[in-house]
Design a protein around this motif. Structure first.
Motif, PDB file in Angstrom:
ATOM      1  N   LEU A 152       1.989  -2.192   0.341  1.00 30.68           N
ATOM      2  CA  LEU A 152       2.842  -2.052  -0.846  1.00 30.68           C
ATOM      3  C   LEU A 152       3.527  -0.686  -0.847  1.00 30.68           C
ATOM      4  CD1 LEU A 152       0.573  -3.613  -3.627  1.00 30.68           C
ATOM      5  CD2 LEU A 152       2.770  -4.507  -2.848  1.00 30.68           C
ATOM      6  N   ARG A 169      -7.389  -3.028  -9.892  1.00 31.65           N
ATOM      7  CA  ARG A 169      -7.353  -4.151 -10.832  1.00 31.65           C
ATOM      8  C   ARG A 169      -8.079  -5.385 -10.302  1.00 31.65           C
ATOM      9  NH1 ARG A 169      -6.804   0.183 -13.075  1.00 31.65           N
ATOM     10  NH2 ARG A 169      -5.882   0.177 -15.141  1.00 31.65           N
ATOM     11  N   PRO A 170      -7.922  -5.737  -9.045  1.00 30.43           N
ATOM     12  CA  PRO A 170      -8.667  -6.921  -8.600  1.00 30.43           C
ATOM     13  C   PRO A 170     -10.184  -6.712  -8.592  1.00 30.43           C
ATOM     14  CG  PRO A 170      -6.993  -6.289  -6.965  1.00 30.43           C
ATOM     15  CD  PRO A 170      -6.997  -5.225  -8.025  1.00 30.43           C
ATOM     16  N   ILE A 171     -10.641  -5.481  -8.349  1.00 34.97           N
ATOM     17  CA  ILE A 171     -12.066  -5.317  -8.042  1.00 34.97           C
ATOM     18  C   ILE A 171     -12.955  -5.370  -9.273  1.00 34.97           C
ATOM     19  CG2 ILE A 171     -12.461  -2.814  -8.122  1.00 34.97           C
ATOM     20  CD1 ILE A 171     -13.740  -3.082  -5.368  1.00 34.97           C
ATOM     21  N   HIS A 226      -3.768  -3.851   1.979  1.00 33.22           N
ATOM     22  CA  HIS A 226      -2.853  -4.366   0.965  1.00 33.22           C
ATOM     23  C   HIS A 226      -2.107  -3.217   0.280  1.00 33.22           C
ATOM     24  CE1 HIS A 226      -4.720  -8.594   0.055  1.00 33.22           C
ATOM     25  NE2 HIS A 226      -3.969  -8.596   1.121  1.00 33.22           N
ATOM     26  N   ALA A 255       0.842   2.671  -8.508  1.00 39.31           N
ATOM     27  CA  ALA A 255       1.042   1.256  -8.799  1.00 39.31           C
ATOM     28  C   ALA A 255       0.418   0.392  -7.699  1.00 39.31           C
ATOM     29  CB  ALA A 255       2.540   0.960  -8.942  1.00 39.31           C
ATOM     30  N   MET A 281      -8.473  -4.402   1.220  1.00 38.39           N
ATOM     31  CA  MET A 281      -7.723  -3.946   0.046  1.00 38.39           C
ATOM     32  C   MET A 281      -6.883  -2.709   0.366  1.00 38.39           C
ATOM     33  SD  MET A 281     -10.593  -4.494  -2.912  1.00 38.39           S
ATOM     34  CE  MET A 281      -9.893  -5.450  -4.251  1.00 38.39           C
ATOM     35  N   LEU A 303      -2.510  -2.309  -8.279  1.00 36.77           N
ATOM     36  CA  LEU A 303      -2.319  -3.731  -7.994  1.00 36.77           C
ATOM     37  C   LEU A 303      -3.290  -4.229  -6.924  1.00 36.77           C
ATOM     38  CD1 LEU A 303       1.154  -5.401  -7.725  1.00 36.77           C
ATOM     39  CD2 LEU A 303      -0.685  -6.069  -6.189  1.00 36.77           C
ATOM     40  N   ALA A 304      -3.475  -3.440  -5.874  1.00 38.72           N
ATOM     41  CA  ALA A 304      -4.207  -3.970  -4.717  1.00 38.72           C
ATOM     42  C   ALA A 304      -5.673  -3.566  -4.676  1.00 38.72           C
ATOM     43  CB  ALA A 304      -3.526  -3.519  -3.424  1.00 38.72           C
TER      44      ALA A 304
END
Lengths: 269, 269, 269, 269, 269, 269
Positions: free
Chosen positions: F230, F247-249, F226, F239, F223, F243-244
């Motif tokens: 970005l 929010r995904p986790i 990632h 941001a 992550m 995003l990386a």
């Protein structure tokens, strides 16, 4: 059977109202071919967003609604019996990886583990898809990207993405648009005027306050468009809101009465 | 195997007594091709309503009783082995979408998720049906409409439409007709006179008061027609009500006695 | 493979002792082609009744014992692979609907939902059977009638007909015959004399008093006929009652002793 | 593939010691072709009894060990793919019904419902077996009889024959033979002398007293024969009893010690 | 596809250290062709014992690791589609019974009931294997013997051999060898010297004391051989014991620390 | 269909930073062809480690993500229908064993028992793979090694390797790299400078402190890469981290706020 990837191209610009920097962020993620999760409630526009992105990128978009009975073969492909014996048919994920489409797995948490695990080698820097049954190793087309979506207010304890899956993705949160934007959408999509659109949006906003207090979800933008279209067709606002908004969303008589109260508050008795 | 969509046309006008504005509302929804939910108790006339609508619209009507063992393939179609290898056979939903019929999924909450999710892309503005196994993307015929039904007093917590499915539909509530209308229906359908029909409707009305207090459902219009037809055939009202109304509806001896009491109250001992 | 419906005709009059107006009531129901439920305990004569009715009507009778592993295809038919590809074979329900037999589904509550739902369109005024897999719509032969049976003292909460199924049927209650009639049946069927038959019926009657108090069911008429036949063959009444009545019906030693006591009370020690 | 029913004939008289009138009673039941249940503990000789009966009647005996994964097709038969398309192969029950064998379903309570329900029409006076998948109605051969067995001390609440199945059968109880008879059997089958056989029977008898108090079942006659044969082969009684009796029957160290104590009590330390 | 039974012969004498009379007892059981159970913990040498026995008897040995997804067909055989239609392929059990191999079912309690029941007719004096699907009755080759194994400290209440299965077998208990024997085995198999082997055996012995107190099983002989081989390859004893013994056996950090303490106690810090 | 094992060779040296003696230890294990378990959290580099090892050894690497719907046939191979009848296709494990690849089963605890049991004979000194369905006995190629991985903080009580499986393997523990090493990895893989990499590593380190207190897992190295990519692409750190990483986790708003706080702490508001 021609598997023509261009059939999945979106010809006309879909109507989409950006609500923040989500388009730019997604474009950056696409440049890195980072796999993406779209999170947000039902009917808030995730699918429309992907159609807009696919149109903007001029890439084919292959969409699948995930469900718990979907098998890995439904994604990857299978052998089918033909006059000449078994012939391999690419599944939608394979098609997308082979020819460079965006593959969008809608409501991915509904899928079983074998579906979500199958995407792992496509979502790290290997970007490969092993077709074990065919003995083929596909290296994803440079244009390929994987996007999945789910509704975070929704999934039960038994249905969640595995942590080892989540960590492979970037994520964007989606919400209902704010009142002005949503009103614009309703006007544009249903053909009603501003005032009626604003009233419908007001009712939806009230309903969203009942979320978790009798309603599983509030009234979505899509339902407002349905109601608006009926009103434009000559149906009275009360009948249109009943048919398109308050009756589909719940079977609970008390909640229906509360929703009817919102309708009366905006459109009069 | 000719899949002749016109075999599903309804030739003669079905007997249907409107009980409110439901016909006009449905016609408006059909003009928008809005997917529709019909909600209401067993035997109140939802299926007859759809037959009437299909006859009025002069559109073929393809009806499926949903059940928990129905697979997506039962809806969409499958490959069958033939002398020349596997040949695709459209399922009823595909048939309806391809050739422009109304597809009516009765008791849709009985179906598994893969069935209900399969209809999603047909119920938003894409109006497409991806036949993943065949690699074909069907754009629904302009005449196609999807209608589903369920009984809201019925489904258990484990059986409900997903919110993301519900929000794609408009909905109409159905109830048993009022006494005068129901009596007319019983006369028309069973051939008994007004007085006997009124008595049968009276018994049904009493039984509906027991709903939730020993009876899962009250006696339906269909059962009254059965009883009326037996009476016209010369069977005594008590025997006819027993055979057609009180014995099928429950196995509970106390409830049967209560129902027999209603019969005696109307037809004498 | 000839599917000769006449193989299901019953040539000789089955021995049946009416116990009330059930034959006349059923005949009236058949004239209306009303679908029928036969309710009653195990071994009280429901199957024999249907054989008698079928013989009286001179209609073929197709009987199926339902079970929870029975699929819709077991009822409706399936494609089988042949030298020329797949060939459709009608299932028993299809056979009955197509050629005009009475289809009798024994112990229908054992069947899964997909079996019971499949019969819906055959049990309302449509009288159709959609063969979805074949793409054929069968309009039932005018002689076709559907009859189902179950044992109301039996089924668990998880196994019951759905209300929307029950309401499509008329129903007849069956009970064990009264002592005189049952004694006649035992004489006629087993060949023993009146006195022994009466004693066997007496034992059965005692056993039925234990129902729900250690015995799931009382001793059935069928068991009495078995015991009578053994006695006529020279087996002692005690050994015959043991073999044919008290040992099969329970494994509980205390209950067996109670039943043995009834045997001793009637036949002496 | 020749399905030669005579392969199931038992050529040589099996060694069987009657323990009561069971042979005569069974013969009477066979004359009536009454379906029979054999009840009794593991290893007490039910299978041997059936072999003896089949030899005595000179009828073929087809035996199936039931299990919960056995399907109706395993009993009745199935279509198999051949060079000329699908060809029907009779299952063991069909074979027995068609050609007149005794069909013996061992441990029938292990089978699923579809297996036990499939035998219903063979066990009443219809004596038919509908091969639904083949569209054939077999009238059982006059010599055909159905026999099932189970261990009544065994089955759980979830595994029991349905009452409507039990009532179709006669039943015989089986027990371990008494000491003298069992001793004879052990001598005859294992080749050891009377004194050793008597000691082995004594140990078994002690073990049966532990049934339900740590042992699920006592030591069976079959185990005694195994131990006797080892002793005759030169193995010491302690080692033989350990290998053939006390080690297989339990994994519980305390119970093994108790059983070893019985061995020491009879054979010395 | 040649099914050459001799491929299962073991050419070279496997290294096996007898720990009691188990070889002689097994030889006696084999002379009687008594079916045998081998009971004992993981890695104590049951599989090696069977290889040694098979080599000594010069009989082919067919080994199967049982699991809960194994079907009866996996044991018995199945029809496979060929250019000439379906052709039967013997499964491993059939192969062994037909041509006279020893069939060894490892961890038999993992198998489903249909697997364990399928072996019944091979384990009594009938010694037959009915291939129901093929309609063939195999009389076992005189050399055939069936051997199964399981770990008695292991199986849950839901996984146990049925009593009616157990009583068909003789049984031998296996344990870890005593320290001197185990040390010899470790020297012989890994190539380390006596002192290191003795230390490894000491660590294993300590670990076995933790069985049931945090460890499901103690460290097995096989793990000691792994560790010894690493040490001989130049890896330090601590690293070798970590890699081959303490890390694979548990994920619990406290237990790993305790095991590391044993390593330090024997090999120094 | 060419099953070319060399397609699985890794051409270019994968970027891998050793964190201890793990490479040397694995090399020693490979020299003994000892089956290996890699244990460690998601995204800590186990897969990359195996790619590095395979490149170093110049052996093909066949990787499979295990899942609970994977069958033994998915590993071992199956017969597929061809113009000439059924043809055997090696599965990935068979391919690896036959031609000498390293077979890496990722997240092996997800697999069902029949998958894990199938590997047993490949993991002891027999090193064989019986293809029961094909009747073939494969002796593994001398270069073949089996490696499996799982996340020990992860698996539930119902999902764990069987003890008899674990004891066949050596094991190596993997952890997240220390800050300096991880920072180097992030620089190298994402292209950001040292300072940004260090900040990202700092955020990850904070997040790992929340493990078990709201977060199932901390933010992984993947992550961070990632997010770094970005940022290098011009996206703002906030941001990009949203995003990386955050929010995904997790979907938990409180935890997201805590993670956002870490981001602000390192990158400013």
């Amino acid at each position: 059977m021609i598997e023509n990837i261009n059939a999945y191209l979106i010809k006309d610009e879909p109507y989409y109202q950006p609500t923040g920097g989500e388009v730019d962020l997604f474009m950056a993620a696409y440049r890195l071919r980072m796999p993406m999760i779209l999170k947000g409630p039902t009917g808030c526009g995730k699918t429309r967003f992907m159609e807009y992105i696919a149109w903007k990128l001029q890439k084919p978009l292959i969409t699948l609604a995930c469900n718990e009975d979907m098998t890995a073969s439904d994604l990857v492909g299978r052998f089918l019996l033909d006059a000449d014996g078994t012939v391999w048919h690419d599944g939608p994920l394979t098609l997308a990886a082979r020819y460079g489409a965006i593959c969008y797995l809608d409501e991915v948490v509904e899928a079983r583990q074998d579906t979500t695990v199958i995407i792992h080698p496509l979502t790290d820097d290997r970007r490969i898809l092993p077709l074990d049954k065919r003995g083929e190793l596909i290296h994803a087309h440079p244009d390929f990207q994987l996007v999945v979506s789910y509704n975070p207010g929704y999934q039960s304890v038994t249905k969640d993405l595995k942590q080892s899956t989540k960590q492979r993705f970037g994520a964007l949160d989606f919400h209902y648009p704010d009142a002005a934007v949503e009103s614009n959408i309703v006007c544009h999509e249903s053909g009603v005027g501003d005032d009626i659109a604003a009233k419908l949006v007001g009712i939806a906003s009230c309903s969203r306050g009942l979320r978790g207090r009798g309603l599983e979800e509030g009234i979505s933008t899509r339902m407002l468009i349905h109601a608006g279209a009926l009103i434009r067709d000559g149906i009275s606002p009360h009948a249109a809101c009943g048919l398109a908004m308050t009756r589909p969303i719940t079977d609970d008589v008390d909640i229906q009465r509360a929703l009817d109260g919102f309708v009366t508050a905006y459109f009069g008795p």
